[in-house]
Write a protein that holds these residues in place. Structure first.
Motif, PDB file in Angstrom:
ATOM      1  N   UNK A  83       0.832  -1.224   0.000  1.00 47.09           N
ATOM      2  CA  UNK A  83       0.000   0.000   0.000  1.00 47.09           C
ATOM      3  C   UNK A  83       0.858   1.261   0.000  1.00 47.09           C
ATOM      4  N   UNK A  84       1.777   1.348  -0.941  1.00 44.96           N
ATOM      5  CA  UNK A  84       2.719   2.462  -0.978  1.00 44.96           C
ATOM      6  C   UNK A  84       2.058   3.798  -1.290  1.00 44.96           C
ATOM      7  N   UNK A  85       1.002   3.798  -2.081  1.00 43.07           N
ATOM      8  CA  UNK A  85       0.326   5.068  -2.382  1.00 43.07           C
ATOM      9  C   UNK A  85      -0.317   5.660  -1.131  1.00 43.07           C
ATOM     10  N   UNK A  86      -0.967   4.818  -0.348  1.00 42.74           N
ATOM     11  CA  UNK A  86      -1.559   5.289   0.909  1.00 42.74           C
ATOM     12  C   UNK A  86      -0.485   5.823   1.837  1.00 42.74           C
ATOM     13  N   UNK A  87       0.624   5.125   1.891  1.00 40.07           N
ATOM     14  CA  UNK A  87       1.703   5.540   2.784  1.00 40.07           C
ATOM     15  C   UNK A  87       2.342   6.839   2.320  1.00 40.07           C
ATOM     16  N   UNK A  88       2.363   7.076   1.014  1.00 38.54           N
ATOM     17  CA  UNK A  88       2.877   8.354   0.509  1.00 38.54           C
ATOM     18  C   UNK A  88       1.980   9.502   0.947  1.00 38.54           C
ATOM     19  N   UNK A  89       0.675   9.279   0.915  1.00 36.45           N
ATOM     20  CA  UNK A  89      -0.260  10.326   1.353  1.00 36.45           C
ATOM     21  C   UNK A  89      -0.133  10.565   2.853  1.00 36.45           C
ATOM     22  N   UNK A  90      -0.097   9.492   3.639  1.00 35.93           N
ATOM     23  CA  UNK A  90       0.059   9.644   5.084  1.00 35.93           C
ATOM     24  C   UNK A  90       1.377  10.335   5.427  1.00 35.93           C
ATOM     25  N   UNK A  91       2.442   9.939   4.736  1.00 40.81           N
ATOM     26  CA  UNK A  91       3.744  10.561   4.982  1.00 40.81           C
ATOM     27  C   UNK A  91       3.692  12.048   4.664  1.00 40.81           C
ATOM     28  N   UNK A  92       3.018  12.410   3.596  1.00 42.36           N
ATOM     29  CA  UNK A  92       2.908  13.815   3.215  1.00 42.36           C
ATOM     30  C   UNK A  92       2.112  14.606   4.250  1.00 42.36           C
ATOM     31  N   UNK A  93       1.029  14.034   4.738  1.00 43.26           N
ATOM     32  CA  UNK A  93       0.241  14.713   5.774  1.00 43.26           C
ATOM     33  C   UNK A  93       1.062  14.962   7.036  1.00 43.26           C
ATOM     34  N   UNK A  94       1.751  13.929   7.483  1.00 41.68           N
ATOM     35  CA  UNK A  94       2.544  14.057   8.710  1.00 41.68           C
ATOM     36  C   UNK A  94       3.740  14.974   8.481  1.00 41.68           C
ATOM     37  N   UNK A  95       4.410  14.849   7.334  1.00 42.52           N
ATOM     38  CA  UNK A  95       5.585  15.677   7.047  1.00 42.52           C
ATOM     39  C   UNK A  95       5.209  17.152   6.934  1.00 42.52           C
ATOM     40  N   UNK A  96       4.045  17.436   6.369  1.00 44.62           N
ATOM     41  CA  UNK A  96       3.602  18.830   6.271  1.00 44.62           C
ATOM     42  C   UNK A  96       3.383  19.427   7.656  1.00 44.62           C
ATOM     43  N   UNK A  97       2.775  18.661   8.526  1.00 46.09           N
ATOM     44  CA  UNK A  97       2.554  19.116   9.904  1.00 46.09           C
ATOM     45  C   UNK A  97       3.881  19.313  10.626  1.00 46.09           C
ATOM     46  N   UNK A  98       4.773  18.353  10.483  1.00 45.51           N
ATOM     47  CA  UNK A  98       6.080  18.448  11.147  1.00 45.51           C
ATOM     48  C   UNK A  98       6.872  19.632  10.605  1.00 45.51           C
ATOM     49  N   UNK A  99       6.798  19.883   9.306  1.00 38.93           N
ATOM     50  CA  UNK A  99       7.515  21.016   8.721  1.00 38.93           C
ATOM     51  C   UNK A  99       7.058  22.330   9.334  1.00 38.93           C
ATOM     52  N   UNK A 100       5.763  22.511   9.459  1.00 40.48           N
ATOM     53  CA  UNK A 100       5.238  23.756  10.028  1.00 40.48           C
ATOM     54  C   UNK A 100       5.674  23.895  11.487  1.00 40.48           C
ATOM     55  N   UNK A 101       5.633  22.807  12.236  1.00 42.72           N
ATOM     56  CA  UNK A 101       6.053  22.857  13.646  1.00 42.72           C
ATOM     57  C   UNK A 101       7.538  23.158  13.757  1.00 42.72           C
ATOM     58  N   UNK A 102       8.351  22.467  12.975  1.00 37.56           N
ATOM     59  CA  UNK A 102       9.806  22.672  13.028  1.00 37.56           C
ATOM     60  C   UNK A 102      10.163  24.083  12.584  1.00 37.56           C
ATOM     61  N   UNK A 103       9.545  24.567  11.526  1.00 41.11           N
ATOM     62  CA  UNK A 103       9.834  25.922  11.050  1.00 41.11           C
ATOM     63  C   UNK A 103       9.398  26.970  12.078  1.00 41.11           C
ATOM     64  N   UNK A 104       8.375  26.667  12.835  1.00 42.96           N
ATOM     65  CA  UNK A 104       7.956  27.585  13.890  1.00 42.96           C
ATOM     66  C   UNK A 104       8.880  27.557  15.089  1.00 42.96           C
ATOM     67  N   UNK A 105       9.516  26.440  15.352  1.00 44.39           N
ATOM     68  CA  UNK A 105      10.394  26.289  16.499  1.00 44.39           C
ATOM     69  C   UNK A 105      11.821  26.755  16.207  1.00 44.39           C
ATOM     70  N   UNK A 106      12.266  26.643  14.952  1.00 44.80           N
ATOM     71  CA  UNK A 106      13.651  26.995  14.608  1.00 44.80           C
ATOM     72  C   UNK A 106      14.048  28.425  15.013  1.00 44.80           C
TER      73      UNK A 106
END
Length: 111
Positions: A83-106
Protein backbone atom coordinates in the motif's frame (compact mmCIF):
# COMPACT_ATOMS: atom_id res chain seq x y z
CA UNK A 1 -10.40 10.26 6.69
CA UNK A 2 -9.01 6.76 6.25
CA UNK A 3 -11.65 5.88 3.65
CA UNK A 4 -10.90 9.10 1.77
CA UNK A 5 -7.18 8.33 1.66
CA UNK A 6 -7.83 4.77 0.52
CA UNK A 7 -10.11 5.98 -2.28
CA UNK A 8 -7.61 8.61 -3.45
CA UNK A 9 -4.76 6.07 -3.29
CA UNK A 10 -6.49 3.85 -5.85
CA UNK A 11 -5.25 6.16 -8.62
CA UNK A 12 -1.60 6.99 -9.14
CA UNK A 13 -2.39 10.42 -10.59
CA UNK A 14 -4.72 11.31 -7.75
CA UNK A 15 -2.04 10.28 -5.26
CA UNK A 16 0.57 12.41 -6.99
CA UNK A 17 -1.82 15.36 -7.13
CA UNK A 18 -2.63 15.11 -3.41
CA UNK A 19 1.05 14.84 -2.48
CA UNK A 20 2.00 17.85 -4.65
CA UNK A 21 -0.87 20.01 -3.38
CA UNK A 22 -0.25 19.22 0.29
CA UNK A 23 3.47 19.83 -0.15
CA UNK A 24 2.84 23.17 -1.87
CA UNK A 25 0.45 24.26 0.88
CA UNK A 26 2.91 23.37 3.65
CA UNK A 27 5.79 25.15 1.93
CA UNK A 28 3.62 28.20 1.21
CA UNK A 29 2.63 28.41 4.87
CA UNK A 30 6.23 28.14 6.02
CA UNK A 31 7.48 30.70 3.48
CA UNK A 32 4.70 33.27 3.91
CA UNK A 33 4.00 33.08 7.63
CA UNK A 34 7.20 31.82 9.21
CA UNK A 35 9.76 33.62 7.05
CA UNK A 36 11.76 30.73 5.64
CA UNK A 37 13.18 30.84 2.14
CA UNK A 38 11.69 28.55 -0.49
CA UNK A 39 14.96 26.66 -0.98
CA UNK A 40 15.42 26.11 2.75
CA UNK A 41 11.85 24.96 3.24
CA UNK A 42 12.10 22.56 0.28
CA UNK A 43 15.32 21.07 1.63
CA UNK A 44 13.90 20.72 5.13
CA UNK A 45 10.67 19.22 3.80
CA UNK A 46 12.60 16.71 1.67
CA UNK A 47 14.59 15.49 4.67
CA UNK A 48 11.53 15.31 6.93
CA UNK A 49 9.48 13.48 4.27
CA UNK A 50 12.09 10.77 3.68
CA UNK A 51 12.71 10.19 7.38
CA UNK A 52 8.97 9.90 8.03
CA UNK A 53 8.50 7.60 5.03
CA UNK A 54 10.78 5.04 6.66
CA UNK A 55 8.84 5.45 9.91
CA UNK A 56 5.47 4.94 8.16
CA UNK A 57 6.44 2.00 5.90
CA UNK A 58 6.00 -0.79 8.50
CA UNK A 59 2.44 0.21 9.50
CA UNK A 60 -0.27 -2.19 8.35
CA UNK A 61 2.04 -4.53 6.47
CA UNK A 62 1.14 -8.20 6.37
CA UNK A 63 3.73 -10.69 5.21
CA UNK A 64 3.03 -13.18 2.46
CA UNK A 65 2.92 -15.96 5.05
CA UNK A 66 0.30 -14.10 7.11
CA UNK A 67 -1.76 -13.43 3.98
CA UNK A 68 -1.40 -17.03 2.81
CA UNK A 69 -0.20 -15.96 -0.63
CA UNK A 70 3.50 -16.82 -0.91
CA UNK A 71 4.79 -16.02 -4.40
CA UNK A 72 7.19 -18.65 -5.64
CA UNK A 73 10.79 -17.47 -5.59
CA UNK A 74 10.20 -14.56 -3.20
CA UNK A 75 10.96 -14.11 0.47
CA UNK A 76 7.98 -15.41 2.52
CA UNK A 77 8.37 -12.46 4.90
CA UNK A 78 7.99 -9.93 2.08
CA UNK A 79 4.88 -7.74 2.17
CA UNK A 80 1.82 -9.13 0.42
CA UNK A 81 0.32 -5.69 -0.30
CA UNK A 82 2.56 -2.79 0.83
CA UNK A 83 0.00 0.00 0.00
CA UNK A 84 2.72 2.46 -0.98
CA UNK A 85 0.33 5.07 -2.38
CA UNK A 86 -1.56 5.29 0.91
CA UNK A 87 1.70 5.54 2.78
CA UNK A 88 2.88 8.35 0.51
CA UNK A 89 -0.26 10.33 1.35
CA UNK A 90 0.06 9.64 5.08
CA UNK A 91 3.74 10.56 4.98
CA UNK A 92 2.91 13.82 3.22
CA UNK A 93 0.24 14.71 5.77
CA UNK A 94 2.54 14.06 8.71
CA UNK A 95 5.58 15.68 7.05
CA UNK A 96 3.60 18.83 6.27
CA UNK A 97 2.55 19.12 9.90
CA UNK A 98 6.08 18.45 11.15
CA UNK A 99 7.52 21.02 8.72
CA UNK A 100 5.24 23.76 10.03
CA UNK A 101 6.05 22.86 13.65
CA UNK A 102 9.81 22.67 13.03
CA UNK A 103 9.83 25.92 11.05
CA UNK A 104 7.96 27.59 13.89
CA UNK A 105 10.39 26.29 16.50
CA UNK A 106 13.65 26.99 14.61
CA UNK A 107 13.61 30.78 15.22
CA UNK A 108 13.12 30.14 18.94
CA UNK A 109 16.29 28.02 19.02
CA UNK A 110 18.38 30.74 17.39
CA UNK A 111 19.13 28.77 14.22
Amino acid sequence: MIKLIKSVAESTWATVAVVVVLTAIAIAVVVNFLGMRVSGSLALYFVIWWILLFAVLPFGVRSQIEAGEVVKGSEPGAPAAPALREKAIWTTLVASTVLVIVAGVLPLSGL
